[in-house]
Design a protein around this motif. Structure first.
Motif, PDB file in Angstrom:
ATOM      1  N   VAL A  22       0.859  -1.173   0.000  1.00 44.91           N
ATOM      2  CA  VAL A  22       0.000   0.000   0.000  1.00 44.91           C
ATOM      3  C   VAL A  22       0.897   1.225   0.000  1.00 44.91           C
ATOM      4  CG1 VAL A  22      -1.808   1.281   1.219  1.00 44.91           C
ATOM      5  CG2 VAL A  22      -1.779  -1.231   1.312  1.00 44.91           C
ATOM      6  N   LEU A  23       0.872   1.986  -1.090  1.00 45.07           N
ATOM      7  CA  LEU A  23       1.586   3.253  -1.155  1.00 45.07           C
ATOM      8  C   LEU A  23       0.633   4.333  -0.665  1.00 45.07           C
ATOM      9  CD1 LEU A  23       3.270   2.975  -4.677  1.00 45.07           C
ATOM     10  CD2 LEU A  23       4.218   2.334  -2.449  1.00 45.07           C
ATOM     11  N   VAL A  24       0.989   4.964   0.437  1.00 49.29           N
ATOM     12  CA  VAL A  24       0.137   5.993   1.029  1.00 49.29           C
ATOM     13  C   VAL A  24       0.835   7.337   0.863  1.00 49.29           C
ATOM     14  CG1 VAL A  24      -1.169   6.722   3.056  1.00 49.29           C
ATOM     15  CG2 VAL A  24      -0.598   4.304   2.755  1.00 49.29           C
ATOM     16  N   ASN A  25       0.249   8.182   0.048  1.00 51.68           N
ATOM     17  CA  ASN A  25       0.833   9.494  -0.234  1.00 51.68           C
ATOM     18  C   ASN A  25       0.172  10.560   0.632  1.00 51.68           C
ATOM     19  OD1 ASN A  25       2.489  11.301  -2.083  1.00 51.68           O
ATOM     20  ND2 ASN A  25       0.464  12.203  -2.259  1.00 51.68           N
ATOM     21  N   ASP A  26       0.939  11.112   1.573  1.00 48.87           N
ATOM     22  CA  ASP A  26       0.460  12.264   2.337  1.00 48.87           C
ATOM     23  C   ASP A  26       0.920  13.516   1.595  1.00 48.87           C
ATOM     24  OD1 ASP A  26      -0.664  13.501   4.891  1.00 48.87           O
ATOM     25  OD2 ASP A  26       1.271  14.478   4.608  1.00 48.87           O
ATOM     26  N   ASP A  27      -0.031  14.318   1.157  1.00 49.25           N
ATOM     27  CA  ASP A  27       0.249  15.457   0.290  1.00 49.25           C
ATOM     28  C   ASP A  27       0.378  16.757   1.089  1.00 49.25           C
ATOM     29  OD1 ASP A  27       0.850  16.281  -2.272  1.00 49.25           O
ATOM     30  OD2 ASP A  27      -1.227  16.597  -2.861  1.00 49.25           O
ATOM     31  N   CYS A  28       1.275  16.750   2.064  1.00 51.91           N
ATOM     32  CA  CYS A  28       1.555  17.928   2.907  1.00 51.91           C
ATOM     33  C   CYS A  28       0.401  18.267   3.848  1.00 51.91           C
ATOM     34  CB  CYS A  28       1.920  19.153   2.068  1.00 51.91           C
ATOM     35  SG  CYS A  28       3.480  19.011   1.237  1.00 51.91           S
ATOM     36  N   SER A  29      -0.143  17.264   4.490  1.00 46.97           N
ATOM     37  CA  SER A  29      -1.210  17.513   5.464  1.00 46.97           C
ATOM     38  C   SER A  29      -0.706  18.427   6.576  1.00 46.97           C
ATOM     39  CB  SER A  29      -1.681  16.192   6.083  1.00 46.97           C
ATOM     40  OG  SER A  29      -2.324  15.397   5.122  1.00 46.97           O
ATOM     41  N   THR A  30      -1.628  19.204   7.109  1.00 44.06           N
ATOM     42  CA  THR A  30      -1.289  20.101   8.216  1.00 44.06           C
ATOM     43  C   THR A  30      -1.827  19.588   9.551  1.00 44.06           C
ATOM     44  OG1 THR A  30      -3.266  21.429   7.764  1.00 44.06           O
ATOM     45  CG2 THR A  30      -1.208  22.124   6.703  1.00 44.06           C
ATOM     46  N   ASP A  31      -2.426  18.402   9.528  1.00 44.44           N
ATOM     47  CA  ASP A  31      -2.929  17.789  10.762  1.00 44.44           C
ATOM     48  C   ASP A  31      -2.047  16.580  11.105  1.00 44.44           C
ATOM     49  OD1 ASP A  31      -3.692  15.879   8.904  1.00 44.44           O
ATOM     50  OD2 ASP A  31      -5.846  16.079   9.246  1.00 44.44           O
ATOM     51  N   GLY A  32      -2.545  15.615  11.794  1.00 46.64           N
ATOM     52  CA  GLY A  32      -1.759  14.464  12.220  1.00 46.64           C
ATOM     53  C   GLY A  32      -1.754  13.288  11.261  1.00 46.64           C
ATOM     54  N   THR A  33      -2.197  13.482  10.026  1.00 52.22           N
ATOM     55  CA  THR A  33      -2.282  12.395   9.046  1.00 52.22           C
ATOM     56  C   THR A  33      -0.942  11.701   8.839  1.00 52.22           C
ATOM     57  OG1 THR A  33      -4.139  13.478   7.918  1.00 52.22           O
ATOM     58  CG2 THR A  33      -2.919  11.815   6.670  1.00 52.22           C
ATOM     59  N   ILE A  52       2.574  -1.373   4.373  1.00 54.14           N
ATOM     60  CA  ILE A  52       2.373   0.080   4.305  1.00 54.14           C
ATOM     61  C   ILE A  52       3.687   0.774   3.949  1.00 54.14           C
ATOM     62  CG2 ILE A  52       1.628   2.155   5.546  1.00 54.14           C
ATOM     63  CD1 ILE A  52      -0.634   0.105   5.130  1.00 54.14           C
ATOM     64  N   LYS A  53       3.671   1.495   2.835  1.00 57.55           N
ATOM     65  CA  LYS A  53       4.841   2.236   2.345  1.00 57.55           C
ATOM     66  C   LYS A  53       4.476   3.722   2.289  1.00 57.55           C
ATOM     67  CE  LYS A  53       6.485  -1.857   1.278  1.00 57.55           C
ATOM     68  NZ  LYS A  53       7.422  -2.544   2.089  1.00 57.55           N
ATOM     69  N   PRO A  54       4.946   4.499   3.256  1.00 58.41           N
ATOM     70  CA  PRO A  54       4.570   5.919   3.279  1.00 58.41           C
ATOM     71  C   PRO A  54       5.344   6.742   2.251  1.00 58.41           C
ATOM     72  CG  PRO A  54       6.065   5.443   5.067  1.00 58.41           C
ATOM     73  CD  PRO A  54       5.781   4.128   4.390  1.00 58.41           C
ATOM     74  N   ILE A  55       4.652   7.706   1.702  1.00 60.33           N
ATOM     75  CA  ILE A  55       5.255   8.711   0.828  1.00 60.33           C
ATOM     76  C   ILE A  55       4.819  10.047   1.420  1.00 60.33           C
ATOM     77  CG2 ILE A  55       5.444   9.626  -1.504  1.00 60.33           C
ATOM     78  CD1 ILE A  55       4.215   6.864  -2.426  1.00 60.33           C
ATOM     79  N   ILE A  56       5.733  10.717   2.074  1.00 61.29           N
ATOM     80  CA  ILE A  56       5.411  11.973   2.742  1.00 61.29           C
ATOM     81  C   ILE A  56       5.974  13.112   1.897  1.00 61.29           C
ATOM     82  CG2 ILE A  56       5.562  13.283   4.890  1.00 61.29           C
ATOM     83  CD1 ILE A  56       4.138  10.508   5.170  1.00 61.29           C
ATOM     84  N   GLN A  57       5.094  13.885   1.305  1.00 62.69           N
ATOM     85  CA  GLN A  57       5.519  14.956   0.401  1.00 62.69           C
ATOM     86  C   GLN A  57       6.005  16.187   1.170  1.00 62.69           C
ATOM     87  OE1 GLN A  57       5.882  14.397  -2.730  1.00 62.69           O
ATOM     88  NE2 GLN A  57       4.700  12.507  -2.848  1.00 62.69           N
ATOM     89  N   GLU A  58       6.985  16.851   0.590  1.00 66.59           N
ATOM     90  CA  GLU A  58       7.467  18.121   1.141  1.00 66.59           C
ATOM     91  C   GLU A  58       6.792  19.307   0.461  1.00 66.59           C
ATOM     92  OE1 GLU A  58      11.718  18.273   1.206  1.00 66.59           O
ATOM     93  OE2 GLU A  58      11.862  16.348   2.236  1.00 66.59           O
ATOM     94  N   ARG A  59       6.174  19.047  -0.691  1.00 71.62           N
ATOM     95  CA  ARG A  59       5.387  20.063  -1.388  1.00 71.62           C
ATOM     96  C   ARG A  59       4.137  19.392  -1.926  1.00 71.62           C
ATOM     97  NH1 ARG A  59       6.274  18.902  -6.619  1.00 71.62           N
ATOM     98  NH2 ARG A  59       8.278  18.040  -7.213  1.00 71.62           N
ATOM     99  N   ASN A  60       3.054  20.130  -1.952  1.00 75.27           N
ATOM    100  CA  ASN A  60       1.771  19.595  -2.354  1.00 75.27           C
ATOM    101  C   ASN A  60       1.768  19.264  -3.844  1.00 75.27           C
ATOM    102  OD1 ASN A  60      -1.122  20.138  -3.479  1.00 75.27           O
ATOM    103  ND2 ASN A  60      -1.380  19.576  -1.333  1.00 75.27           N
ATOM    104  N   LEU A  61       1.494  18.006  -4.175  1.00 75.60           N
ATOM    105  CA  LEU A  61       1.457  17.583  -5.577  1.00 75.60           C
ATOM    106  C   LEU A  61       0.101  17.817  -6.223  1.00 75.60           C
ATOM    107  CD1 LEU A  61       3.417  14.197  -5.492  1.00 75.60           C
ATOM    108  CD2 LEU A  61       4.215  16.425  -6.278  1.00 75.60           C
TER     109      LEU A  61
END
Length: 171
Positions: free
Chosen positions: A39-50, A65-74
């Motif tokens: 599961v690739l989970v892309n967090d797109d620069c959330s501002t909460d606890g996601t 679970i494979k996290p992808i935490i973005q530094e800029r919103n895609l």
């Protein structure tokens, strides 16, 4: 040892889904399959606890679970760019499934059933199922996305291009 070969990859988009993401992730890790999946989970620069919740599931279920935490919103670059940069470049599995972080799967054999069906029907490029819409605020009664009892059926390209709500949902 080389990278694990997955038969299926789930693409999960997340942005400020803190109230829902754990339920979605639980529905993924509960899947019972006879094949490996990720599961690739892309967090797109959330501002909460996601992102923190995604990281905690990745620590607990590192094979899934494979996290992808973005530094800029895609998403601001468009949906196609988000999927290309976050997902398509990270998988070579023959099958993909979609589920947004505010949705979940209620059947623990969903992936097994769909992959088995696609394996048995190589002339098909996709399969989908109806979705139960649940209104957490109680504003409307829970109901299927596609009303009536359409049952198993082929969905033509003409219907698909009208928009997914005419034929299926990303969950």
């Amino acid at each position: 040892m080389g990278e694990r070969q997955y038969k299926l990859t789930v693409f999960c988009t997340a942005y400020n889904h803190e109230p829902y993401i754990a339920e979605a992730l639980e529905s993924f890790v509960r899947q019972r399959t006879d094949f490996p999946f990720q599961v690739l989970v892309n967090d797109d620069c959330s501002t909460d606890g996601t992102a923190a919740i995604i990281r905690s599931y990745a620590e607990k279920y590192p094979e899934i679970i494979k996290p992808i935490i973005q530094e800029r919103n895609l998403f601001s670059k468009g949906l196609a760019a988000l999927y290309q940069e976050a997902f398509y470049c990270r998988t070579q599995s023959p099958y993909v499934a979609f589920c947004e972080a505010d949705d979940c799967w209620c059947d623990d054999t969903k992936l097994q059933q769909q992959v088995a069906w696609l394996d048995a029907h190589p002339d098909y490029s996709a399969c989908a199922h109806n979705t139960k819409l649940m209104y957490c605020d109680g504003s409307l009664p829970d109901a299927p996305l596609i009303p009536g009892n359409a049952g198993n059926r082929d969905i033509g390209f003409e219907t698909v291009i009208q928009g997914m709500s005419k034929s299926f949902h990303t969950s």
